[in-house]
Design a protein around this motif. Structure first.
Motif, mmCIF file in Angstrom:
data_model
loop_
_atom_site.group_PDB
_atom_site.id
_atom_site.type_symbol
_atom_site.label_atom_id
_atom_site.label_comp_id
_atom_site.label_asym_id
_atom_site.label_seq_id
_atom_site.Cartn_x
_atom_site.Cartn_y
_atom_site.Cartn_z
ATOM 1 N N LEU A 266 -2.162 8.713 9.267
ATOM 2 C CA LEU A 266 -2.058 9.910 8.442
ATOM 3 C C LEU A 266 -0.598 10.226 8.131
ATOM 4 N N GLU A 267 0.271 9.996 9.091
ATOM 5 C CA GLU A 267 1.692 10.261 8.878
ATOM 6 C C GLU A 267 2.265 9.374 7.774
ATOM 7 N N ILE A 268 1.831 8.116 7.745
ATOM 8 C CA ILE A 268 2.302 7.208 6.700
ATOM 9 C C ILE A 268 1.841 7.694 5.333
ATOM 10 N N GLN A 269 0.570 8.081 5.243
ATOM 11 C CA GLN A 269 0.033 8.577 3.972
ATOM 12 C C GLN A 269 0.750 9.853 3.532
ATOM 13 N N MET A 270 1.067 10.703 4.487
ATOM 14 C CA MET A 270 1.761 11.955 4.154
ATOM 15 C C MET A 270 3.158 11.672 3.618
ATOM 16 N N LEU A 271 3.858 10.754 4.252
ATOM 17 C CA LEU A 271 5.208 10.409 3.803
ATOM 18 C C LEU A 271 5.181 9.793 2.408
ATOM 19 N N ALA A 272 4.263 8.862 2.189
ATOM 20 C CA ALA A 272 4.158 8.242 0.865
ATOM 21 C C ALA A 272 3.723 9.268 -0.171
ATOM 22 N N VAL B 286 18.207 10.515 -13.828
ATOM 23 C CA VAL B 286 17.876 9.264 -13.137
ATOM 24 C C VAL B 286 16.578 8.678 -13.675
ATOM 25 N N ASP B 287 16.431 7.377 -13.496
ATOM 26 C CA ASP B 287 15.180 6.696 -13.822
ATOM 27 C C ASP B 287 14.197 6.983 -12.678
ATOM 28 N N PRO B 288 13.103 7.729 -12.939
ATOM 29 C CA PRO B 288 12.209 8.112 -11.841
ATOM 30 C C PRO B 288 11.588 6.921 -11.120
ATOM 31 N N ASP B 289 11.281 5.850 -11.856
ATOM 32 C CA ASP B 289 10.689 4.676 -11.205
ATOM 33 C C ASP B 289 11.691 3.997 -10.273
ATOM 34 N N LEU B 290 12.941 3.907 -10.725
ATOM 35 C CA LEU B 290 13.961 3.286 -9.888
ATOM 36 C C LEU B 290 14.225 4.129 -8.649
ATOM 37 N N LEU B 291 14.308 5.438 -8.815
ATOM 38 C CA LEU B 291 14.560 6.296 -7.662
ATOM 39 C C LEU B 291 13.396 6.244 -6.681
ATOM 40 N N THR B 292 12.172 6.219 -7.201
ATOM 41 C CA THR B 292 11.018 6.088 -6.308
ATOM 42 C C THR B 292 11.097 4.783 -5.526
ATOM 43 N N ASP B 293 11.474 3.688 -6.208
ATOM 44 C CA ASP B 293 11.616 2.401 -5.521
ATOM 45 C C ASP B 293 12.655 2.491 -4.403
ATOM 46 N N ARG B 294 13.752 3.179 -4.654
ATOM 47 C CA ARG B 294 14.794 3.318 -3.639
ATOM 48 C C ARG B 294 14.277 4.137 -2.451
ATOM 49 N N LEU B 295 13.605 5.234 -2.744
ATOM 50 C CA LEU B 295 13.104 6.088 -1.666
ATOM 51 C C LEU B 295 12.024 5.377 -0.857
ATOM 52 N N VAL B 296 11.171 4.622 -1.549
ATOM 53 C CA VAL B 296 10.152 3.859 -0.837
ATOM 54 C C VAL B 296 10.806 2.808 0.058
ATOM 55 N N ALA B 297 11.865 2.173 -0.422
ATOM 56 C CA ALA B 297 12.572 1.175 0.389
ATOM 57 C C ALA B 297 13.141 1.811 1.660
ATOM 58 N N ILE B 298 13.677 3.029 1.529
ATOM 59 C CA ILE B 298 14.182 3.744 2.704
ATOM 60 C C ILE B 298 13.043 4.030 3.672
ATOM 61 N N LEU B 299 11.919 4.481 3.127
ATOM 62 C CA LEU B 299 10.754 4.790 3.961
ATOM 63 C C LEU B 299 10.258 3.536 4.683
ATOM 64 N N LEU C 205 0.823 -1.203 0.000
ATOM 65 C CA LEU C 205 0.000 0.000 0.000
ATOM 66 C C LEU C 205 0.859 1.256 0.000
ATOM 67 N N VAL C 206 1.899 1.273 0.810
ATOM 68 C CA VAL C 206 2.802 2.428 0.825
ATOM 69 C C VAL C 206 3.399 2.648 -0.563
ATOM 70 N N ARG C 207 3.840 1.561 -1.192
ATOM 71 C CA ARG C 207 4.395 1.663 -2.542
ATOM 72 C C ARG C 207 3.358 2.196 -3.521
ATOM 73 N N ALA C 208 2.123 1.731 -3.397
ATOM 74 C CA ALA C 208 1.067 2.163 -4.312
ATOM 75 C C ALA C 208 0.765 3.647 -4.152
ATOM 76 N N VAL C 209 0.658 4.118 -2.914
ATOM 77 C CA VAL C 209 0.365 5.537 -2.676
ATOM 78 C C VAL C 209 1.478 6.411 -3.226
ATOM 79 N N ALA C 210 2.719 5.964 -3.057
ATOM 80 C CA ALA C 210 3.855 6.728 -3.581
ATOM 81 C C ALA C 210 3.813 6.819 -5.094
ATOM 82 N N GLY C 211 3.207 5.825 -5.741
ATOM 83 C CA GLY C 211 3.162 5.820 -7.195
ATOM 84 C C GLY C 211 1.926 6.452 -7.799
#
Length: 229
Positions: free
Chosen positions: A149-155, A169-182, A89-95
């Protein structure tokens, strides 16, 4: 609805979301039609007036969240928990790319929350999202001192940052990296540092929270008026 009509509706909603963020909700509607690649007549056939388009954008955002929950739960069940539903879900919201849209729209048109369709879509999304996160906290997967709410805000912040990514940079790859950190910061683990203060709990559907938002908007508008004056 025919496939081409649905394609036009989706293009208009996505274009409206982008243009409202860029220029505010009072932007000329022909700009939105042009961004969507359709004529202004097509826009008015789908959304008879500005309020209908605004409602459409808001409801679409909340329905996207609810759909993301269903997809995450179905994938979690099919994969037998290989990747928990809350992480999906976090990954989906980020995307979803919805980060800044709701704050911009509600800052200018908070009254739209009173629309029955908008309120129903919001409640459904909040209930579905909170259900996933609560189950993860109960299972000891998601740290218990973070608010939903904090999780949704971060994503959402990750989805908002995509246009500002470096062009190399590849935006999808960078998003994946940032989501992994989150996700690493959200997982329950013995080494988690204690978070300062209490988890943020807020809903514009709550009368007290709604009043606080209205006061903040009035104060901001007053400050803007003084600067312009």
């Amino acid at each position: 609805m025919r496939a081409d009509a649905e394609d036009n509706r989706r293009a208009l909603l996505e274009a409206a979301r982008e243009v409202f963020v860029e220029e505010g909700t009072s932007v000329a509607l022909d700009k939105i039609a042009k961004r969507a690649g359709v004529g202004i007549g097509t826009l008015y056939r789908r959304f008879p007036d500005r309020d209908a388009l605004l409602r459409g954008v808001i409801v679409d955002i909340f329905e996207s969240m609810t759909d993301a929950v269903r997809t995450a739960e179905a994938a979690d069940e099919a994969a037998h928990g290989a990747r928990p539903a809350w992480e999906r879900l976090v990954r989906a919201v980020a995307g979803l790319g919805i980060g800044p849209a709701l704050p911009v729209i509600f800052r200018e048109r908070l009254d739209l929350i009173d629309e029955p369709g908008v309120a129903a879509a919001m409640r459904a999304a909040v209930t579905a999202v909170e259900g996933v996160y609560q189950a993860a906290q109960d299972a000891g997967e998601l740290r218990g001192d973070v608010g939903f709410l904090e999780i949704q805000m971060l994503a959402g912040m990750l989805s908002m940052s995509r246009p500002n990514y470096p062009p190399t940079v590849d935006p999808d790859l960078l998003t994946d990296r940032l989501v992994a950190i989150l996700l690493d910061g959200l997982r329950a683990a013995p080494g988690n540092s204690a978070l300062p203060g209490a988890a943020v709990v807020f809903s514009p559907l709550d009368p007290d929270d709604r009043a606080a938002v209205e006061r903040a908007i009035a104060e901001e508008n007053e400050r803007i008026g003084k600067r312009r004056g």
